[in-house]
Scaffold this active site. Structure first.
Site, PDB file in Angstrom:
ATOM      1  N   GLU A  43       3.782  -2.202 -11.444  1.00  0.00           N
ATOM      2  CA  GLU A  43       2.611  -2.934 -10.955  1.00  0.00           C
ATOM      3  C   GLU A  43       1.363  -2.067 -11.102  1.00  0.00           C
ATOM      4  O   GLU A  43       1.344  -0.911 -10.693  1.00  0.00           O
ATOM      5  CB  GLU A  43       2.823  -3.258  -9.472  1.00  0.00           C
ATOM      6  CG  GLU A  43       1.608  -3.850  -8.773  1.00  0.00           C
ATOM      7  CD  GLU A  43       1.836  -4.072  -7.273  1.00  0.00           C
ATOM      8  OE1 GLU A  43       2.975  -3.895  -6.788  1.00  0.00           O
ATOM      9  OE2 GLU A  43       0.853  -4.416  -6.592  1.00  0.00           O
ATOM     10  N   ASP A  76      -2.312  -2.151  -9.806  1.00  0.00           N
ATOM     11  CA  ASP A  76      -3.330  -2.763  -8.960  1.00  0.00           C
ATOM     12  C   ASP A  76      -4.702  -2.384  -9.499  1.00  0.00           C
ATOM     13  O   ASP A  76      -5.152  -1.256  -9.323  1.00  0.00           O
ATOM     14  CB  ASP A  76      -3.172  -2.283  -7.513  1.00  0.00           C
ATOM     15  CG  ASP A  76      -1.889  -2.792  -6.893  1.00  0.00           C
ATOM     16  OD1 ASP A  76      -1.466  -3.900  -7.256  1.00  0.00           O
ATOM     17  OD2 ASP A  76      -1.299  -2.075  -6.065  1.00  0.00           O
ATOM     18  N   GLU A  93      -7.726  -3.910  -5.220  1.00  0.00           N
ATOM     19  CA  GLU A  93      -7.276  -4.344  -3.894  1.00  0.00           C
ATOM     20  C   GLU A  93      -8.450  -4.039  -2.995  1.00  0.00           C
ATOM     21  O   GLU A  93      -8.821  -2.867  -2.830  1.00  0.00           O
ATOM     22  CB  GLU A  93      -6.060  -3.561  -3.449  1.00  0.00           C
ATOM     23  CG  GLU A  93      -4.839  -3.901  -4.250  1.00  0.00           C
ATOM     24  CD  GLU A  93      -3.592  -3.459  -3.519  1.00  0.00           C
ATOM     25  OE1 GLU A  93      -2.967  -4.305  -2.856  1.00  0.00           O
ATOM     26  OE2 GLU A  93      -3.265  -2.280  -3.588  1.00  0.00           O
ATOM     27  N   HIS A 139       1.451   1.767  -9.876  1.00  0.00           N
ATOM     28  CA  HIS A 139       2.739   1.970  -9.170  1.00  0.00           C
ATOM     29  C   HIS A 139       3.872   1.853 -10.199  1.00  0.00           C
ATOM     30  O   HIS A 139       4.323   0.742 -10.496  1.00  0.00           O
ATOM     31  CB  HIS A 139       2.996   0.848  -8.161  1.00  0.00           C
ATOM     32  CG  HIS A 139       2.114   0.747  -6.975  1.00  0.00           C
ATOM     33  ND1 HIS A 139       2.452   1.258  -5.742  1.00  0.00           N
ATOM     34  CD2 HIS A 139       0.939   0.113  -6.783  1.00  0.00           C
ATOM     35  CE1 HIS A 139       1.514   0.942  -4.849  1.00  0.00           C
ATOM     36  NE2 HIS A 139       0.588   0.245  -5.454  1.00  0.00           N
TER      37      HIS A 139
END
Ligand SMILES: *[C@@H]1O[C@H](CO)[C@@H](O)[C@H](O)[C@H]1NC(C)=O
Ligand SMILES: *[C@@H]1O[C@H](CO)[C@@H](O)[C@H](O)[C@H]1NC(C)=O
Ligand SMILES: *[C@@H]1O[C@H](CO)[C@@H](O)[C@H](O)[C@H]1NC(C)=O
Length: 453
Positions: free
Chosen positions: A231, A233, A236, A247
């Site tokens: 993942e 991001d 956020e 991640h």
């Protein structure tokens, strides 16, 4: 996503997810255009559309409209086990505007936090579909630049308007798992680095085994299985704090986990890095960079640029650096520089930045253990799906993003302060009543196959 993505809350409309398909509401994906740009500066518009994740949908019997799932419990006769449940239950189409507060116009997507339709809906998560509207759009991010505009002015403490990439299957798992009859058209196949166990279906089977309703949420629970994958991001954030965070996972593609592999027993026992290597300007020492009236002024729309550099400046090289720029009011704003003793004063993410940050903050470098930038870069080479969501946090009140966290630590210790939100903020029942009108707008998405200096 830090602790875990608290899922939706559709109150009375128990969701029926089999992975069959129901026909009460026709599934019509809201259109959302986006652009592909090239080195020469030419851009092509893509038709695009978004689809609501399956977990938010009504799940009812294939033969009628009896709920398969009500509140946070499965109907034990329709769903005595995962396979029977998948055969008995169907996911229905979504009323995007009326039930979920999801609207699009042109290249712009608005996600409302609370929608009071026939039932109260909390948050949502959507995926970008391809031009043919048949599968999720897969993005290859290496040696390219992803850009979008965001309006977080109506998104306060405790909320997260997220834009990120997850390594989901383009067809939502339809071809791999024959008991999944719904696929990408109904938003199946989600995965992320928290290995979420709140998904009602994973790999075409209901997550009935070991399902326990959450003690603090009337609408969600967790089963024995989780769904893991790499993942990235990109964004956020709310109007107080923002982070971008890769991640990596030690597994390839969407992978069902069980027990320890989901990180269920200890935080770092799972196959993915749950913390990631985050760059949050406030946490990295520049407290006057991001917020209302600051360098990046969150009371107004701005552009977020993310660049994925490789070791040899090609799409086949290994990911070496993730850079960030902002544009607001026609002005390019370089990302803030790190101002923490013991960490080089850089403004981008590299493996070296991550190692220094983890050491100085006293955090476990699970990012390196699970593959680092090279690991997540391998997912970018294969293709990742664009996810956009708005959510509140039943696990940690979003304090890991916008407040002092952990709340028991000395707030002046490096890495603890992440934003100016109070440590008492972000409690979902408060957020859901006090910020019921919150929303986020994502627009003007484009991917440029070259990285500008
Ligand atoms: C990649 O591009 C950067 C900036 O344009 C340059 O400084 C660097 O030498 C290039 N690296 C390789 C391996 O070509
Ligand atoms: C939300 O907006 C509606 C309509 O504009 C208004 O009546 C209501 O008071 C607002 N609620 C909050 C909590 O601000
Ligand atoms: C894409 O990249 C090229 C080369 O850096 C640049 O000239 C062009 O303006 C970029 N396009 C957009 C829409 O950012």
């Amino acid at each position: 996503m830090f602790p875990f993505k608290a899922l939706l809350a559709l109150t009375t409309l128990a969701v029926a997810y089999a992975q069959q398909v129901g026909t009460q509401t026709a599934e019509v994906h809201p259109k959302l255009s986006w652009e592909t740009c090239t080195t020469s500066g030419t851009c092509t518009s893509n038709a695009g559309s978004v689809v609501l994740d399956s977990n938010w949908r009504w799940l009812h019997t294939t033969s009628g409209y009896t709920n398969c799932y009500t509140g946070n419990e499965w109907d034990t006769s329709l769903c005595p086990d995962g396979a029977t449940c998948a055969a008995n239950c169907a996911l229905d189409g979504a009323d995007y505007t009326g039930t979920y507060g999801i609207t699009t116009t042109g290249n712009s997507l608005k996600l409302n936090f609370i929608t009071n339709g026939a039932n109260k809906n909390v948050g949502s998560r959507v995926y970008l579909m391809n031009n043919a509207d048949t599968e999720y759009q897969e993005f290859k991010l290496l040696n390219s630049e992803f850009t979008f505009d965001v309006d977080v002015s109506n998104l306060g403490c405790g909320l997260n308007g997220a834009l990120y990439f997850s390594e989901m299957d383009a067809d939502g798992g339809l071809s791999k798992y024959p008991t999944n009859k719904a696929g990408a058209k109904y938003g199946t196949g989600y995965c992320d680095s928290q290995c979420p166990r709140d998904l009602k279906f994973i790999n075409g089977v209901a997550n009935v085994e070991g399902w326990t309703g959450d003690s603090n949420s009337a609408n969600s629970g967790t089963g024995e299985y989780g769904s893991c994958c790499n993942e990235m991001d990109i964004w956020e954030a709310n109007n107080n704090a923002a982070a971008f965070t890769p991640h990596p996972c030690s597994v390839d593609g969407q992978t069902r986990c069980e027990g320890d592999d989901c990180g269920a027993t200890s935080r770092y026992s799972g196959v993915c890095d749950p913390d990631g290597c985050d760059f949050n300007s406030f946490r990295m020492g520049d407290t006057s960079f991001y917020g209302a009236g600051l360098t990046v002024d969150t009371t107004k729309v701005f552009t977020v640029v993310t660049q994925f550099l490789t070791s040899d400046n090609t799409t086949t090289g290994s990911l070496s650096e993730i850079r960030r720029l902002y544009v607001q009011g026609g002005k390019v704003i370089q990302n803030s520089q790190v101002a923490i003793a013991g960490i080089d004063p850089v403004n981008s993410i590299t493996d070296n930045f991550c190692a220094q940050q983890k050491t100085v903050f006293g955090d476990t470098n699970d990012f390196a253990s699970k593959g680092g930038l090279k690991g997540i870069g391998a997912a970018f080479a294969k293709g990742v799906v664009l996810v956009m969501s708005v959510w509140d946090d039943y696990a940690a009140n979003m304090l890991w993003l916008d407040s002092d966290y952990p709340t028991t630590a000395d707030a002046s210790a490096p890495g603890v302060a992440r934003g100016t939100c109070a440590t008492t903020s972000g409690n979902p029942p408060d957020v859901e009543s006090q910020e019921a009108n919150a929303s986020v707008i994502f627009s003007a998405m484009n991917i440029n196959s070259s990285v500008s200096e």
